[in-house]
Each structure stands twice: as structure tokens, then as C-alpha cells.
Design an enzyme around this catalytic site. Structure first.
Site, PDB file in Angstrom:
ATOM      1  N   HIS A  58      10.160  12.947 -16.664  1.00 38.38           N
ATOM      2  CA  HIS A  58       9.269  13.872 -15.966  1.00 38.38           C
ATOM      3  C   HIS A  58       8.696  13.188 -14.738  1.00 38.38           C
ATOM      4  CE1 HIS A  58       5.749  17.021 -16.135  1.00 38.38           C
ATOM      5  NE2 HIS A  58       6.234  16.843 -14.919  1.00 38.38           N
ATOM      6  N   GLU A 112       7.416  15.360  -7.391  1.00 41.99           N
ATOM      7  CA  GLU A 112       7.038  14.099  -8.019  1.00 41.99           C
ATOM      8  C   GLU A 112       6.763  13.022  -6.975  1.00 41.99           C
ATOM      9  OE1 GLU A 112       6.407  13.515 -11.334  1.00 41.99           O
ATOM     10  OE2 GLU A 112       6.530  15.694 -11.342  1.00 41.99           O
ATOM     11  N   HIS A 116       2.883  12.005  -6.717  1.00 47.29           N
ATOM     12  CA  HIS A 116       2.678  10.734  -7.413  1.00 47.29           C
ATOM     13  C   HIS A 116       3.263   9.525  -6.671  1.00 47.29           C
ATOM     14  CE1 HIS A 116       1.267  12.976 -10.907  1.00 47.29           C
ATOM     15  NE2 HIS A 116       2.359  13.723 -10.848  1.00 47.29           N
TER      16      HIS A 116
END
Length: 223
Positions: A58, A112, A116
Site C-alpha cells: 500500500h 503515494e 508520502h
């Protein structure tokens, strides 16, 4: 002038150190596709086809020791697929998208990186960020770990304690288990969090766990 220059250099070095220490550890998060799909919302397989029955990546998420986390740290560093062209085939296999409508994964990876990955740029550039997650994924085969412990993705119910113990026994570190609910409201094994040092290369004991908890017994659906 020399004194002013020295002060400026000291401040610059302190600032650089602060930037380098803009998070304390990573959560490395792997999800079970059977649980992602076995919900009222369901899922869509990527354009490359149904993923393998394996825990997929993930994300690799920078976090602070107090439980908070940075996000969307550099709007001037957009996801650029050309920078990870050497990794795309591995990303398609190990970091597949299950969101609808069906996609090629780029929207997922874009999210992502921008949310992040940009918060770890002082340590990992874009290629390094995705490569680190892929390398971590290769270090631990969660499905094999669980199956070897008699915990199989067959829709059966297993104790949360047995799942944690199996993963800790294989990795040496205590995981955090996240659950979700199927369309009937049954709680099921959804995601596994392991903690990683700021280099993005070594598993460590988690300084803090996310909030939330599972039931004492949860389902492990097939995929």
C-alpha cells in the site's frame, strides 16, 4: 563579514540537519487484496489483470514518534513515471491498484509519492522511494508466513493474537494489524503495518502504533 558568513553557514547546516530529520520512521503497509475486494464497495482489477494472491504494497509512510505524520511536503516534486521506468514491472506485480475504475497503477503511485514520498526526499529520491518499498516487500512474504502458521486465506476465522505472533516470529518485530469489514459486517484481516528506519531499508520495532483495533477473532478471506 567573516563572522556573518560563519553564522550563515551554521544556520544553513542546522537547517539542513532539520530537513534531514523531518520524520522519525516509516510505516511499511501491506494489504491483502481479498479484504480490499470483499467489501460493499468491491474493487476493480488493474488493466494488467488480476493480481497474484499475495499481500501487495500500500505504501511507505513517514511518521513521527508522537503518532502524527507529515504529508504532501513538496508540491514542486510531482510524480514522474520516467524516473521509475526501471521499476514499473515490479510495481505492477507487487504494488497493484485495486481502485475503480480499472487503471494502470499510475494514479495510485502518484498519490503515494505526492502524499508520502515527498516527505522523505531528504533521504530517498523518487526512484529510491519506490525501490525501497519493493525491496522491503521482498524481505517478508506475509502470506507464506501466515500459511506456514496454519492461517490460510480461506474465509476462516483466526485469532488476532495468532496472526501477530506468526508475523513477529518471522520478522522479529511486532506488527500492527488493521481490519476492515466485508459486505455482511464481518471484521477481516486487511492491512499489516511494520516499522522501518529512516533509511527505508531495515525493519525496526514500532515506536508507536496507529489508532484503531480489530476484534479478537477475524476472518481471512480468499482472493
Amino acid at each position: 563579514m567573516a563572522v556573518k558568513l560563519a553564522v550563515v553557514l551554521v544556520l544553513f547546516n542546522l537547517l539542513a540537519l532539520g530537513i534531514a530529520k523531518d520524520f522519525d520512521f516509516f510505516y511499511f503497509v501491506q494489504q491483502w487484496p481479498g479484504s480490499y475486494c470483499d467489501t460493499a464497495q468491491s474493487c476493480c482489477y488493474p488493466k494488467s489483470g488480476k493480481p497474484a494472491a499475495a499481500f501487495g504494497i500500500h505504501g511507505l509512510w513517514p511518521n513521527y514518534n508522537d503518532g502524527s505524520y507529515p504529508s504532501n511536503c513538496d508540491p514542486d516534486s510531482p510524480y514522474d513515471q520516467s524516473k521509475v521506468s526501471d521499476l514499473i514491472s515490479r510495481m505492477q506485480r507487487n504494488w497493484p491498484t485495486l481502485a475503480c475504475p480499472s487503471g494502470d497503477g499510475s494514479a495510485f503511485w502518484n498519490h503515494e509519492w505526492e502524499k508520502h514520498g515527498t516527505c522523505s526526499e531528504s533521504v530517498l529520491d523518487q526512484n529510491g522511494y519506490f525501490k525501497s518499498a519493493l525491496n522491503l516487500n521482498a524481505k517478508v512474504d506475509l502470506l507464506k508466513v501466515l500459511v506456514d502458521a496454519g492461517i490460510e486465506p480461506n474465509g476462516g476465522e483466526y485469532s488476532l493474537t495468532s496472526i501477530k505472533q506468526a508475523i513477529e516470529g518471522a520478522t522479529g518485530h511486532t506488527p500492527f494489524i488493521e481490519c476492515n469489514s466485508d459486505s455482511s459486517g464481518n471484521r477481516q484481516l486487511y492491512q499489516v503495518y511494520l516499522c522501518v528506519d529512516t533509511s527505508g531499508s531495515q525493519f525496526i520495532q514500532c515506536p508507536v502504533f496507529p489508532r484503531g483495533k480489530c476484534a479478537s477473532t477475524i476472518q481471512f478471506p480468499s482472493f
